[in-house]
Design an enzyme around this catalytic site. Sequence first.
Site, PDB file in Angstrom:
ATOM      1  N   ASP A  45      86.254   3.514 115.055  1.00  0.00           N
ATOM      2  CA  ASP A  45      86.920   4.796 114.811  1.00  0.00           C
ATOM      3  C   ASP A  45      85.899   5.933 114.693  1.00  0.00           C
ATOM      4  O   ASP A  45      86.162   7.061 115.112  1.00  0.00           O
ATOM      5  CB  ASP A  45      87.760   4.712 113.537  1.00  0.00           C
ATOM      6  N   GLY A  46      84.734   5.608 114.114  1.00  0.00           N
ATOM      7  CA  GLY A  46      83.666   6.618 113.994  1.00  0.00           C
ATOM      8  C   GLY A  46      83.243   7.101 115.374  1.00  0.00           C
ATOM      9  O   GLY A  46      82.962   8.292 115.568  1.00  0.00           O
ATOM     10  N   ASN A 116      90.924  13.779 111.340  1.00  0.00           N
ATOM     11  CA  ASN A 116      91.363  12.985 110.180  1.00  0.00           C
ATOM     12  C   ASN A 116      91.618  13.855 108.952  1.00  0.00           C
ATOM     13  O   ASN A 116      92.687  13.833 108.385  1.00  0.00           O
ATOM     14  CB  ASN A 116      90.288  11.970 109.785  1.00  0.00           C
ATOM     15  N   GLU A 117      90.567  14.561 108.528  1.00  0.00           N
ATOM     16  CA  GLU A 117      90.699  15.321 107.288  1.00  0.00           C
ATOM     17  C   GLU A 117      89.530  16.270 107.097  1.00  0.00           C
ATOM     18  O   GLU A 117      88.490  16.135 107.741  1.00  0.00           O
ATOM     19  CB  GLU A 117      90.763  14.396 106.053  1.00  0.00           C
ATOM     20  N   ALA A 179      89.556  12.271  92.181  1.00  0.00           N
ATOM     21  CA  ALA A 179      89.115  12.095  90.793  1.00  0.00           C
ATOM     22  C   ALA A 179      89.336  13.356  89.954  1.00  0.00           C
ATOM     23  O   ALA A 179      88.385  13.958  89.441  1.00  0.00           O
ATOM     24  CB  ALA A 179      87.645  11.657  90.756  1.00  0.00           C
TER      25      ALA A 179
END
Length: 259
Positions: A45-46, A116-117, A179
């Site tokens: 995927d990378g 992706n993001e 987080a």
Amino acid sequence: MKFYIVSKLDDVSVKISNELRTKLINGGAIEDEVSPNIVVSIGGDGTMLRAVHEYIEKVDDVCFVGLHTGTLGFYTNYTLDDVDLLCDNLLNKNPSIDEYSLIEVRYNNKTQLALNEIRVENNYHTQEIDIYLNEQYLQTFKGNGICLATAIGSTGYNRSLKGPIIHPSLDVMIMSEIAAIHHRYFSTLSSPLVMGRNTIFKMVIKPSKHILLGIDHEIYDDLELTEIECKLSDKKFKMLNYNEFSYVQRLRKAFLEKD
Ligand code: NAD
């Protein structure tokens, strides 16, 4: 057909790339690094993310297809044993084309696209980020960071943050907190937030050391980041689909089926 192959640099991927390149050229295809209409990614995927970013300026004119040579291939429909099949498909078959939304990211007078993001992270200090949707203040976040994923990226980093998996037929982006700090005097939404095409998502970032901007596989750690604006782009990432490989099969193959 004008093609280019973007390969991972390990021995297996390079061998498969050479084999496929020779077969495609012998079959009459033209290798064209500058303006291909098909880019084949060989690796994981990378590698697909690298391939997309290499051709991001032309993303509307290029279709992508992936063969994976490693363990997990979310963006890949072919495996090591499928070189002949992929070659035959590329030379002789009419594929359907799956289109996926990208996020447009604007910061410091620059515009980039994410498949992706995008994420703003600080692993050293509590990072404060004010979040606005269409210029309306939503919340102040304190914690490690914020991830904003596409639907097709929802199974990547977003999923590790317990964000929802979103079917890529939905034209949305998903905010997940990384987080977050919560206590009796301070809290945030904490649930992932799914937003539609008409949303401009703005982060106003409190200055701090060690802020990272991640856009897919690319990490920028030397930016003076104060404000980032994101929205769904009009441009799409297009994947060739010769074998009617469905999203359900993609999910099963990536996360549920054992070899
Ligand atoms: P990488 O290329 O090694 O990818 C990391 C893992 O994410 C791999 O297992 C890859 O197969 C998987 N992946 C990538 N995109 C995916 C998607 N859309 N759906 C399902 N799985 C996907 O690592 P990298 O080059 O540093 O980062 C690339 C991408 O990896 C990022 O865009 C991010 O989505 C993902 N990532 C995930 C985590 C995590 O889950 N904690 C951490 C870092 C990066």
